[in-house]
Design a protein around this motif. Structure first.
Motif, PDB file in Angstrom:
ATOM      1  N   ALA A  92      -7.019   1.377   6.265  1.00 40.00           N
ATOM      2  CA  ALA A  92      -6.302   1.063   5.023  1.00 40.00           C
ATOM      3  C   ALA A  92      -4.997   0.326   5.323  1.00 40.00           C
ATOM      4  N   ILE A  93      -4.323   0.699   6.417  1.00 42.56           N
ATOM      5  CA  ILE A  93      -3.061   0.031   6.774  1.00 42.56           C
ATOM      6  C   ILE A  93      -3.328  -1.419   7.178  1.00 42.56           C
ATOM      7  N   GLU A  94      -4.320  -1.646   8.043  1.00 40.33           N
ATOM      8  CA  GLU A  94      -4.558  -2.995   8.553  1.00 40.33           C
ATOM      9  C   GLU A  94      -5.209  -3.904   7.515  1.00 40.33           C
ATOM     10  N   ALA A  95      -5.805  -3.334   6.450  1.00 39.71           N
ATOM     11  CA  ALA A  95      -6.518  -4.150   5.469  1.00 39.71           C
ATOM     12  C   ALA A  95      -5.773  -4.295   4.158  1.00 39.71           C
ATOM     13  N   HIS A  96      -4.539  -3.780   4.050  1.00 42.11           N
ATOM     14  CA  HIS A  96      -3.911  -3.800   2.731  1.00 42.11           C
ATOM     15  C   HIS A  96      -3.400  -5.182   2.347  1.00 42.11           C
ATOM     16  N   HIS A  97      -3.387  -6.146   3.295  1.00 42.06           N
ATOM     17  CA  HIS A  97      -3.097  -7.539   2.981  1.00 42.06           C
ATOM     18  C   HIS A  97      -4.290  -8.436   3.279  1.00 42.06           C
ATOM     19  N   LYS A 142      -3.313   9.425  -0.404  1.00 46.39           N
ATOM     20  CA  LYS A 142      -1.851   9.430  -0.371  1.00 46.39           C
ATOM     21  C   LYS A 142      -1.324   9.071   1.014  1.00 46.39           C
ATOM     22  N   ARG A 143      -1.974   9.593   2.023  1.00 47.05           N
ATOM     23  CA  ARG A 143      -1.545   9.307   3.404  1.00 47.05           C
ATOM     24  C   ARG A 143      -1.689   7.811   3.697  1.00 47.05           C
ATOM     25  N   CYS A 144      -2.797   7.216   3.237  1.00 46.21           N
ATOM     26  CA  CYS A 144      -2.994   5.776   3.456  1.00 46.21           C
ATOM     27  C   CYS A 144      -1.898   4.971   2.772  1.00 46.21           C
ATOM     28  N   ALA A 145      -1.598   5.298   1.509  1.00 43.64           N
ATOM     29  CA  ALA A 145      -0.601   4.536   0.764  1.00 43.64           C
ATOM     30  C   ALA A 145       0.812   4.753   1.314  1.00 43.64           C
ATOM     31  N   LEU A 146       1.102   5.949   1.801  1.00 44.32           N
ATOM     32  CA  LEU A 146       2.436   6.232   2.334  1.00 44.32           C
ATOM     33  C   LEU A 146       2.703   5.474   3.630  1.00 44.32           C
ATOM     34  N   LEU A 147       1.677   5.264   4.451  1.00 42.58           N
ATOM     35  CA  LEU A 147       1.868   4.648   5.763  1.00 42.58           C
ATOM     36  C   LEU A 147       1.503   3.175   5.788  1.00 42.58           C
ATOM     37  N   HIS A 148       1.161   2.555   4.630  1.00 42.00           N
ATOM     38  CA  HIS A 148       0.627   1.198   4.710  1.00 42.00           C
ATOM     39  C   HIS A 148       1.678   0.179   5.140  1.00 42.00           C
ATOM     40  N   LEU A 191       6.122   9.203  13.638  1.00 40.25           N
ATOM     41  CA  LEU A 191       5.790   8.556  12.370  1.00 40.25           C
ATOM     42  C   LEU A 191       6.765   8.977  11.274  1.00 40.25           C
ATOM     43  N   VAL A 192       7.180  10.259  11.293  1.00 36.90           N
ATOM     44  CA  VAL A 192       8.158  10.731  10.302  1.00 36.90           C
ATOM     45  C   VAL A 192       9.480   9.992  10.476  1.00 36.90           C
ATOM     46  N   THR A 193       9.897   9.771  11.746  1.00 36.22           N
ATOM     47  CA  THR A 193      11.144   9.055  12.002  1.00 36.22           C
ATOM     48  C   THR A 193      11.060   7.607  11.535  1.00 36.22           C
ATOM     49  N   LEU A 194       9.940   6.943  11.867  1.00 35.94           N
ATOM     50  CA  LEU A 194       9.759   5.557  11.425  1.00 35.94           C
ATOM     51  C   LEU A 194       9.733   5.468   9.901  1.00 35.94           C
ATOM     52  N   LEU A 195       9.103   6.447   9.281  1.00 32.40           N
ATOM     53  CA  LEU A 195       9.052   6.468   7.825  1.00 32.40           C
ATOM     54  C   LEU A 195      10.452   6.613   7.233  1.00 32.40           C
ATOM     55  N   GLY A 196      11.290   7.452   7.845  1.00 34.15           N
ATOM     56  CA  GLY A 196      12.649   7.617   7.355  1.00 34.15           C
ATOM     57  C   GLY A 196      13.505   6.383   7.558  1.00 34.15           C
ATOM     58  N   GLN A 197      13.222   5.590   8.615  1.00 36.42           N
ATOM     59  CA  GLN A 197      13.992   4.366   8.840  1.00 36.42           C
ATOM     60  C   GLN A 197      13.779   3.349   7.723  1.00 36.42           C
ATOM     61  N   LEU A 198      12.635   3.430   7.046  1.00 37.49           N
ATOM     62  CA  LEU A 198      12.388   2.506   5.941  1.00 37.49           C
ATOM     63  C   LEU A 198      13.302   2.770   4.756  1.00 37.49           C
ATOM     64  N   ARG A 199      14.044   3.867   4.809  1.00 39.75           N
ATOM     65  CA  ARG A 199      15.031   4.134   3.759  1.00 39.75           C
ATOM     66  C   ARG A 199      16.094   3.048   3.713  1.00 39.75           C
ATOM     67  N   TYR A 200      16.338   2.404   4.865  1.00 37.88           N
ATOM     68  CA  TYR A 200      17.378   1.382   4.954  1.00 37.88           C
ATOM     69  C   TYR A 200      16.799  -0.030   4.922  1.00 37.88           C
ATOM     70  N   ARG A 201      15.531  -0.182   4.538  1.00 34.63           N
ATOM     71  CA  ARG A 201      14.937  -1.514   4.441  1.00 34.63           C
ATOM     72  C   ARG A 201      14.552  -1.792   2.992  1.00 34.63           C
ATOM     73  N   THR A 202      14.587  -3.072   2.649  1.00 39.15           N
ATOM     74  CA  THR A 202      14.189  -3.493   1.311  1.00 39.15           C
ATOM     75  C   THR A 202      13.171  -4.611   1.426  1.00 39.15           C
ATOM     76  N   SER A 203      12.348  -4.734   0.396  1.00 35.56           N
ATOM     77  CA  SER A 203      11.372  -5.813   0.307  1.00 35.56           C
ATOM     78  C   SER A 203      11.537  -6.473  -1.051  1.00 35.56           C
ATOM     79  N   TYR A 204      12.080  -7.709  -1.055  1.00 35.72           N
ATOM     80  CA  TYR A 204      12.391  -8.418  -2.297  1.00 35.72           C
ATOM     81  C   TYR A 204      13.326  -7.589  -3.178  1.00 35.72           C
ATOM     82  N   ALA A 213      -0.223   3.815  13.819  1.00 35.64           N
ATOM     83  CA  ALA A 213      -0.924   4.979  13.276  1.00 35.64           C
ATOM     84  C   ALA A 213      -2.059   5.420  14.199  1.00 35.64           C
ATOM     85  N   ARG A 214      -2.781   4.471  14.777  1.00 35.79           N
ATOM     86  CA  ARG A 214      -3.849   4.840  15.716  1.00 35.79           C
ATOM     87  C   ARG A 214      -3.275   5.511  16.965  1.00 35.79           C
ATOM     88  N   ARG A 215      -2.118   5.027  17.433  1.00 35.14           N
ATOM     89  CA  ARG A 215      -1.512   5.597  18.641  1.00 35.14           C
ATOM     90  C   ARG A 215      -1.087   7.046  18.428  1.00 35.14           C
TER      91      ARG A 215
END
Length: 541
Positions: free
Chosen positions: A423-428, A383-389, A340-353, A411-413
């Motif tokens: 929180a992740i599956e319901a944020h949209h 904080k954990r919910c918002a960081l991983l959403h 999860l830490v690695t996946l979170l760091g990969q988002l450093r190279y992604r943008t949304s709008y 996250a469940r895995r």
């Protein structure tokens, strides 16, 4: 003084008794009252000495008694004076208390008289009110009687009118009622049809809006070319001759580079620069580092390309892990699965709008933590919910499904708490929201994405809205200065006091608010403050 006289009298009596006792002693020693038969001079002198001694002793005792009597008299006098002073003080206190009591009694008597006067006035007013109520009741009774008579007259008139209408129309009341009901039913059906049509139109618009949102999210997941900044990286070269080395003999190097990295290498007429284009930002960053190492080394051939690519891939992986760990340290979150830490760091190279996803997650976590603290909830969990959403955005389009559901499954895995997964599956709103943590995650996500300047397409509209707000307020006569403040949530209008009075200031505030409502679209509400300030200045010379 009476006591002193008594004491002195007692002392005189004692002296007399002492003298008598001395005479008795002399008589006894001389043998009675008979005339002596010629006493001798020695005897007379002895008797005289004894009498003198007795008299002296009696005198001393009398003096002692008189001294004690005087002392007792002085003590009694002092006590009498002290008692007299105490009695005088007590008399003064009693007189003062009596005076105070007389004053209080006088005040109480005056207060009682005032209250009696007020009570008398109140009784008089109550009597007058009772008379008015009685008069009003009498008038109401008369009015009710008149109304009853008029109602009877109106009923008779209505009955005659109904009979006339029935005779003229040739319809009875039941038939007319049926016609009216039928007409109302037809009208209700027409209105219902119009309402259904409006509902269908709104549903169609909402469906189109949601469809656009789904398409936008899908495009973002695939990370196709949206803007040059999000899919293209630029690498500056030390010179144009380096372009020939990168291309290689008959294009051997550029083909090897593209086949190894999976990134398109664009070499055009741009001086001392090449472009790297790819939908995957992690792969594009890996290719950029690879080409940068090759340019610095100067030796470019297929084998060196593969070696540099492997080193760059490991370096990007380390950078992703470090970026994820830095995010956890900044937020104070511990014990997260390494994947999860690695996946979170990969988002450093992604943008949304145009908004960096990792920065968006960190900002959302801070916002959610602040709101959780205000609500006295578990800050670390929120904080954990918002960081991983948005963790699902780290995967490519090869995994089917929305990023919210994919992120929840990841996250469940990796053993995250069920509240975090929800929180992740319901944020949209793809899953019905059931927890407060999910609601706070949605709120933090919306705040971070909608704040002015967060996303590229909203910044220009935000700036134009602020400019238009100032233009609207500045267009009114008498306005001196206009400032759009608090991100456009407040307009502060300064007017000239000699040209605008208080009533005109209120009119300007109302007119500006009305024009803003008609012309602009904005979230929440905008406060219009019209400031009219008068200043008087003089100089003391």
């Amino acid at each position: 003084m009476d006591t002193v006289v008594i004491v002195l009298a007692v002392a005189v009596v004692l002296l007399a008794l002492v003298s008598v006792a001395a005479l008795v002693i002399v008589v006894r020693r001389t043998g009675g009252l008979a005339p002596p038969a010629g006493p001798s001079p020695e005897q007379l002198s002895a008797v005289t000495a004894e009498v003198n001694e007795e008299l002296e002793r009696a005198r001393r005792e009398a003096e002692e008694i008189r001294g004690r009597a005087e002392e007792d008299a002085g003590e009694i006098i002092r006590k009498s004076e002290s008692l007299a002073e105490s009695a005088a003080a007590m008399r003064k206190e009693v007189e003062e208390e009596a005076r105070v009591l007389k004053t209080e009694l006088k005040e109480l008597r005056a207060d009682l008289e005032r209250r009696e006067g007020r009570l008398a006035e109140r009784e008089q007013r109550l009597d007058e009110e009772a008379r008015r109520q009685a008069e009003r009741a009498r008038k109401l009774a008369e009015t009710e009687t008149e109304l009853a008579d008029r109602r009877e007259d109106l009923d008779r008139i209505a009955e005659r009118r109904r009979e006339i209408l029935e005779r003229v129309a040739g319809l009875t009341a039941a038939q007319a009622r049926g016609e009216l009901v039928k007409e109302i039913e037809n009208q209700a059906k027409r209105e219902a049809a119009l309402i259904v049509r409006e509902i269908e139109s709104e549903a169609r618009k909402e469906g189109e809006k949601r469809a656009c949102k789904i398409v936008t999210l899908a495009v973002q997941r695939v990370a196709t070319e949206q803007t040059a900044e999000s899919v293209v990286s630029v690498l500056h070269l030390p010179g144009d001759e380096m372009k020939g080395r990168i291309i290689g003999r008959e294009g051997r190097n550029i083909r090897a580079f593209e086949s190894t990295t999976g990134v398109n290498l664009i070499i055009d007429d741009t001086p001392e620069a090449v472009l790297l284009s790819c939908f995957d930002p992690v792969r594009r960053e890996t290719a950029r580092l690879t080409l940068e190492k090759l340019v610095l080394d100067g030796r470019i051939h297929p084998q060196r390309i593969e070696e540099a690519y492997e080193r760059s891939k490991a370096e990007v992986r380390d950078l992703c892990v470090r970026a994820g760990e830095d995010a956890l340290v900044e937020l104070g979150i511990t014990e997260m699965h390494p994947e999860l830490v690695t996946l979170l760091g990969q988002l450093r190279y992604r943008t949304s709008y145009g908004q960096n996803v990792l920065k968006h997650l960190i900002e959302s976590a801070h916002l959610a933590g602040i709101m959780a603290a205000e609500l006295r909830l578990d800050r670390d969990l929120v904080k954990r919910c918002a960081l991983l959403h948005d963790i699902g955005k780290a995967l490519t389009h090869e995994v089917e499904g929305s990023h919210a559901l994919i992120g929840a499954e990841i996250a469940r895995r990796y053993g995250e708490h069920e509240d975090v997964v929800h929180a992740i599956e319901a944020h949209h709103n793809e899953v019905e929201v059931r927890t407060v943590e999910a609601v706070l995650t949605q709120a933090a996500d919306a705040i971070s994405g909608s704040r002015p300047g967060a996303r590229r397409e909203s910044l220009e509209a935000y700036v134009k809205r602020l400019e238009r707000l100032e233009e609207i307020a500045q267009s009114y006569e008498g306005v001196d200065k206009v400032f759009a403040m608090q991100a456009g949530r407040e307009i502060r209008v300064m007017v000239r006091p000699d040209a605008v009075d208080d009533i005109q200031a209120q009119v300007i505030a109302r007119d500006v608010a009305k024009q803003v409502e008609e012309e602009l679209t904005y979230p929440g509400q905008i406060r219009i403050n019209v400031v009219r300030e008068s200043r008087a200045t003089e100089f003391a010379r």
